[in-house]
Write a protein that holds these residues in place. Structure first.
Motif, PDB file in Angstrom:
ATOM      1  N   LEU A   1      -3.296  -2.684   7.288  1.00  0.00           N
ATOM      2  CA  LEU A   1      -2.439  -3.757   6.778  1.00  0.00           C
ATOM      3  C   LEU A   1      -3.274  -4.718   5.944  1.00  0.00           C
ATOM      4  O   LEU A   1      -4.486  -4.843   6.175  1.00  0.00           O
ATOM      5  N   PRO A   2      -2.636  -5.409   4.992  1.00  0.00           N
ATOM      6  CA  PRO A   2      -3.402  -6.399   4.221  1.00  0.00           C
ATOM      7  C   PRO A   2      -4.130  -7.391   5.123  1.00  0.00           C
ATOM      8  O   PRO A   2      -5.252  -7.795   4.835  1.00  0.00           O
ATOM      9  N   ALA A   3      -3.478  -7.751   6.231  1.00  0.00           N
ATOM     10  CA  ALA A   3      -4.096  -8.745   7.123  1.00  0.00           C
ATOM     11  C   ALA A   3      -5.370  -8.220   7.772  1.00  0.00           C
ATOM     12  O   ALA A   3      -6.157  -9.005   8.309  1.00  0.00           O
TER      13      ALA A   3
ATOM     14  N   TYR B   1      -8.985 -11.027   3.760  1.00  0.00           N
ATOM     15  CA  TYR B   1      -7.877 -11.759   4.364  1.00  0.00           C
ATOM     16  C   TYR B   1      -8.321 -12.424   5.661  1.00  0.00           C
ATOM     17  O   TYR B   1      -7.896 -13.524   5.981  1.00  0.00           O
TER      18      TYR B   1
ATOM     19  N   GLU C   1      -0.903 -16.489  -1.111  1.00  0.00           N
ATOM     20  CA  GLU C   1      -0.257 -15.993   0.111  1.00  0.00           C
ATOM     21  C   GLU C   1       1.229 -16.312   0.115  1.00  0.00           C
ATOM     22  O   GLU C   1       2.042 -15.514   0.575  1.00  0.00           O
TER      23      GLU C   1
ATOM     24  N   ALA D   1       3.897  -8.841   9.814  1.00  0.00           N
ATOM     25  CA  ALA D   1       2.828  -7.991  10.362  1.00  0.00           C
ATOM     26  C   ALA D   1       1.786  -7.704   9.291  1.00  0.00           C
ATOM     27  O   ALA D   1       0.578  -7.766   9.546  1.00  0.00           O
ATOM     28  N   ALA D   2       2.261  -7.411   8.080  1.00  0.00           N
ATOM     29  CA  ALA D   2       1.331  -7.068   6.988  1.00  0.00           C
ATOM     30  C   ALA D   2       0.420  -8.242   6.660  1.00  0.00           C
ATOM     31  O   ALA D   2      -0.758  -8.063   6.367  1.00  0.00           O
ATOM     32  N   LEU D   3       0.982  -9.449   6.709  1.00  0.00           N
ATOM     33  CA  LEU D   3       0.199 -10.612   6.309  1.00  0.00           C
ATOM     34  C   LEU D   3      -0.375 -11.363   7.516  1.00  0.00           C
ATOM     35  O   LEU D   3      -0.931 -12.455   7.366  1.00  0.00           O
ATOM     36  N   GLY D   4      -0.189 -10.795   8.677  1.00  0.00           N
ATOM     37  CA  GLY D   4      -0.814 -11.354   9.876  1.00  0.00           C
ATOM     38  C   GLY D   4      -0.322 -12.732  10.248  1.00  0.00           C
ATOM     39  O   GLY D   4      -1.106 -13.604  10.612  1.00  0.00           O
TER      40      GLY D   4
ATOM     41  N   GLN E   1       6.811  -9.610  -1.246  1.00  0.00           N
ATOM     42  CA  GLN E   1       7.127  -8.531  -0.295  1.00  0.00           C
ATOM     43  C   GLN E   1       8.514  -8.722   0.316  1.00  0.00           C
ATOM     44  O   GLN E   1       9.275  -7.772   0.451  1.00  0.00           O
TER      45      GLN E   1
END
Lengths: 693, 251
Positions: free
Chosen positions: A443-445, A450, B152, B172-175, B159
């Motif tokens: 994932l990007p995170a 990041y 961000e 989830a992708a960007l936490g 997205q």
């Protein structure tokens, strides 16, 4: 006793046979079933790709047949012209026509090869096996002329005041097509005297060199020469230039020869193998590796205080030793006091550069390295999409590619302030992706940039690059690790990455749900088919039980009623996310018709896109269905909307019963009711063929 | 004509290079596509590139004579100049090659590939061209917001809204949490509304130009609860524009 002993032996033998024979029979049966599955698998693949392959075959045969004929005609003409010029004693013209004849003959041989072997074998599914051969054959056929043939005709220059095309200490072998600057490019080899002279100066001498030559006599302009010579001083510090010479009317410099294809050719080749499915495992690794190499090289440029300024695929050479940056015509010191210029290439040049240049900003007032990073992002986009980013940072990804990789592209092409602050930071993200066991699950995170876990640029920029072997000390004399190549089916970058021990699995790779769907592609045909059949049988079995429960609450089983349903609910999808849905849909064969609908159209659209990328056929509305089905769908949707909630079993029963008769064309249905995909309520699939009717 | 338009035209008249670059960045690709379409088979890509630049040069002299009270739409005005630039070029060519037997390029309304409009109030430019101009304006607004919003925030918006991914997946992708994603997307949405207003002010000469926004579902003064429909409409415009570019790239 003997009789008793014989009897015992016989009994023992019979007992053994009674055990062994069934075992042998079971073994034979398993092998037979395996064989059948294998045949099914092959048939399935053939059918899947047959249509596209057939079209490509016909198109390729036609193209090559026409090219063959035109090549033969051109060759005959070139031969006639060459012979005529022999009679006229025009030596240079004769060489020109015979070179043209050779080109045409090579093209004819290539066409003939593709007509006789290439296209038919590709049609039979042997494309990947041929790819390597086809990659090498043109080089093999073109090699002798480029490297040697012409070289014997060119006298070795002995004078200091060299004439155009002659350079002291070098024997010219052939010409390369001129670049955008109009300079002439010669492939040459250093004479033994020159080689020893260079070695004495601590310069590693490659087998072949490229001499870039500007001359006022051949149309170059003074500003060009000045610009190139300025860039040269900078490039010399990186060891990219062996030596240079400037006189009153001409200027030339000598660089190591980089054999290989440009990155745009490489990207095209990678995508030829993948059709519209995006890059697959090994190719994807290679693409990431190329981008990684590029960022490492740029990190070195920047740490030496230089800005390449023209990063684009055609300036990047992918050879057996990895990626190399060529064309140093615009290299600029980052601390230059000159005003910014708009030089560069559209789509790979940050529009902000043009904006700043028009304001008259000086080079040292901006961080030029960030423009190179933008170019790297655009190059990575090209690798993933086989197309340039026509819309800059807003360019859409039309082929499937890992989300984290898309994020890297966007981060590299973002606004100046949000962009990677150093090429080394981008390099670290790419390194992380190279190391990942399953890049699709990252994932990007998870990326270092990041998470804020980046090393300083200098720490990164002095590690070994991912190239397999560096032929000579190109980058400031640093010694790059040489990694021996191995006879496997991986690309050079992947091999190097593996040799560097970059295969350790990541925790992320273990937990992502989408991994199953991607891994399925890497399984053998037998295993994949066996699993698919088992999955289908499970779905059919549990689906029947599930449906029967809805149809007859309280009744344990009703196989007869359940077998009437064309679409069946999948197991345990009460709260799925996109990955789960796609994993389920991926079990369908390509070209399956999937209807994605429901009250929530916002979430339907992206899901349809994903389904489309997965090779299935999503139905956005009723256009692809018969008018009868369309009417029923509308009615069904109204029924569904009218129901209190999809959790209501009665509503599901209505939907299932209704679609049974109304959607005979469909293979699957995804019914969306909530705000987003997390509220998908119904996911149904067509039953196995045997129980449909 | 809105105040911003007046100022922008004023900047163009004052030969402000930034304003000209902005115009080129936004509408250059459309001009190239339109010129290529008209000159199909008769002029090559190099000429198209030259002509699109010449169109802007012609525009720079036409801007002084521009009379907003005539009521021509911005898109029509831009296309008219491109048309005259191309026809001028073709006139020059055929004057040089008279008698060469090549069929002259027709820009008449009867020509299938030609523009169907007249600046003085005749037929209008075709729908595809109008759609491209509209999409270019939306793109310009998106670019403007991308530059001003944090990476961000814009990534969350891209997205969630443009790519239409679910809130949970984006989170989830960007936490981060879904609530944060919604907040970020909301911030960008608000900024985008402002940017759309800004861009349409610059490149709209008539009320008809402005009407394109609500007609395409992009309401700048939304009522409560219209965010979802705004997002959906924006995603549709973006997707349509991307597909159009992809098709053009292939052809």
């Amino acid at each position: 006793m003997n009789v008793i002993g014989g009897g015992i032996l016989l009994l023992f033998f019979l007992a053994v046979m009674a055990v062994i024979l069934p075992a042998i029979l079971v073994w034979v049966a398993v092998r037979l079933v395996g064989l059948v599955f294998r045949i099914f698998g092959m048939s399935n693949r053939t059918l899947r790709h047959g249509g596209g392959n057939l079209m490509r075959f016909v198109k390729g045969m036609l193209n090559d047949a026409l090219s063959l004929v035109s090549g033969l005609v051109a060759a005959i003409l070139a031969l006639a012209m060459g012979l005529t010029n022999i009679l006229l004693l025009r030596g240079r013209t004769v060489r020109h026509y015979f070179a043209a004849l050779e080109d045409e003959l090579v093209a004819v041989v290539q066409c003939a090869y593709r007509l006789i072997l290439g296209h038919p074998l590709r049609l039979l599914g042997m494309g990947p096996a041929l790819a390597n051969l086809e990659e090498r054959m043109p080089q093999m056929l073109a090699g002798p002329r480029n490297l040697e043939t012409q070289g014997h005709d060119v006298p070795m220059p002995q004078t200091t005041n060299s004439t155009p095309g002659e350079f002291e200490g070098y024997r010219v072998l052939s010409q390369l097509p001129p670049g955008g600057s109009g300079a002439l490019l010669h492939v040459a080899r250093a004479t033994p005297e020159k080689a020893s002279e260079l070695r004495s100066r601590g310069v590693s001498v490659p087998d072949r060199v490229v001499i870039k030559a500007f001359s006022l006599d051949t149309g170059s302009t003074l500003p060009q020469i000045v610009r190139e010579s300025r860039a040269l001083e900078a490039a010399g510090r990186l060891g990219l230039v062996l030596e240079h010479r400037l006189d009153e009317s001409s200027f030339h410099y000598v660089m190591p020869f980089m054999a290989g294809d440009t990155l745009d050719v490489t990207a095209k080749r990678l995508h030829e193998r993948s059709d519209d499915d995006g890059l697959q495992h090994g190719d994807l690794q290679d693409a990431i590796g190329h981008a990684y190499d590029l960022t490492r090289i740029l990190a070195r440029f920047h740490s030496e205080g230089l800005w390449h300024k023209d990063i684009k695929p055609s300036n990047l050479i992918v050879g057996p030793t990895g990626l190399q940056v060529v064309d140093l015509g615009l290299v600029t010191p980052l601390a230059s006091a000159m005003t910014l210029t708009t030089h560069g290439t559209e789509y790979y040049r940050d529009p902000e550069l043009v904006r700043l240049a028009m304001k008259g900003v000086k080079v040292h007032q901006v961080d030029g390295a960030k423009f190179d990073i933008y170019g790297s992002g655009a190059v990575l986009y090209t690798l993933l999409e086989n197309s340039f980013p026509a819309h800059g940072s807003l360019s859409r990804f039309n082929r499937p590619s890992p989300k984290a990789l898309q994020f890297v592209v966007r981060k590299a092409m973002a606004d100046m302030d949000s962009r990677y602050s150093a090429a080394a930071h981008m390099s670290q993200d790419l390194e992380y992706l190279l190391k990942a066991e399953d890049v699709w699950s990252v994932l990007p995170a998870d990326l270092p940039s990041y998470r804020g876990g980046l090393a300083t640029p200098m720490e990164v920029s002095h590690r070994a690059p991912a190239t397999a072997q560096a032929p000579y000390r190109t980058m400031g004399g640093s010694d790059w690790a040489a990694v021996p190549s191995e006879p496997d089916d991986l690309g050079p970058v992947t091999r190097a990455a593996q040799a560097a021990g970059w295969n350790s699995p990541t925790p992320q790779g273990q937990r992502h749900l989408g991994r199953t769907a991607r891994r399925r592609k890497r399984r053998g045909p037998f295993k994949a088919l066996a699993l698919a059949v088992m999955g289908l049988l499970s779905i059919t079995f549990y689906g029947a039980r599930f449906t029967s429960l809805f149809n007859n609450p309280g009744v344990s089983d009703s196989a007869a009623q359940a077998s009437d349903l064309r679409l069946r609910p999948t197991a345990d999808l009460s709260n799925p996310d996109l990955t789960v849905i796609l994993a389920e849909l991926n079990k369908l064969s390509p070209q399956s018709l999937v209807l994605v609908t429901g009250p929530n159209r916002t979430s339907a659209r992206p899901l349809r896109e994903e389904i489309s990328r997965a090779g299935l056929t999503p139905v956005a509305n009723d256009a692809s269905l018969s008018s009868e089905t369309s009417r029923n769908w509308i009615a069904g949707a109204q029924v569904q909307r009218g129901s209190s909630t999809c959790d209501d079993p009665a509503a599901r029963v209505r939907l299932i019963a209704w679609q049974k008769v109304s959607a005979p064309e469909l293979d699957a249905l995804v019914w969306l009711t909530g705000e987003d995909l997390s509220r998908t309520e119904v996911l149904l699939f067509k039953a196995a063929q045997g129980s449909e009717d | 004509m809105h105040d911003l338009t007046t100022r922008f035209v004023g900047r163009l008249r004052a030969r402000d290079p930034q304003a000209w670059f902005e115009l080129w960045e936004t509408f250059g690709p459309i001009l190239r596509a339109q010129l290529a379409r008209w000159g199909r088979g008769r002029i090559g890509p190099e000429t198209v590139a030259d002509l699109s630049q010449e169109t802007l040069t012609a525009l720079s002299s036409a801007i002084d004579r521009h009379d907003p009270s005539k009521g021509a739409r911005f898109s029509t005005w831009l296309l008219a100049i491109a048309k005259y630039t191309l026809s001028d070029e073709m006139d020059k060519r055929f004057a040089q090659k008279r008698g060469s037997g090549i069929k002259p390029l027709s820009l008449s309304p009867q020509d299938d590939d030609g523009p169907r409009f007249d600046v003085e109030g005749g037929e209008r430019p075709d729908q595809e061209y109008e759609a491209q101009v509209f999409e270019a304006k939306v793109d310009a607004a998106l670019r403007q917001v991308e530059r001003s919003a944090g990476f961000e925030d814009f990534e969350a918006f891209r997205q969630r809204v443009l790519e239409g991914q679910g809130g949970r997946a984006v989170a989830a992708a960007l936490g981060t949490s879904e609530a944060t994603i919604s907040r970020r997307a909301g911030r960008v949405r608000e900024a985008l509304r402002g940017a759309l207003s800004d861009v349409f002010s610059k490149y709209s000469f008539t009320e008809e130009d402005w009407d394109e926004l609500p007609r395409n579902g992009l309401e700048l003064n939304p009522k409560k609860g219209q965010d979802a429909s705004f997002d959906e409409a924006l995603a549709e415009v973006w997707l349509r524009a991307s597909r159009r570019r992809q098709q053009k790239g292939r052809s």
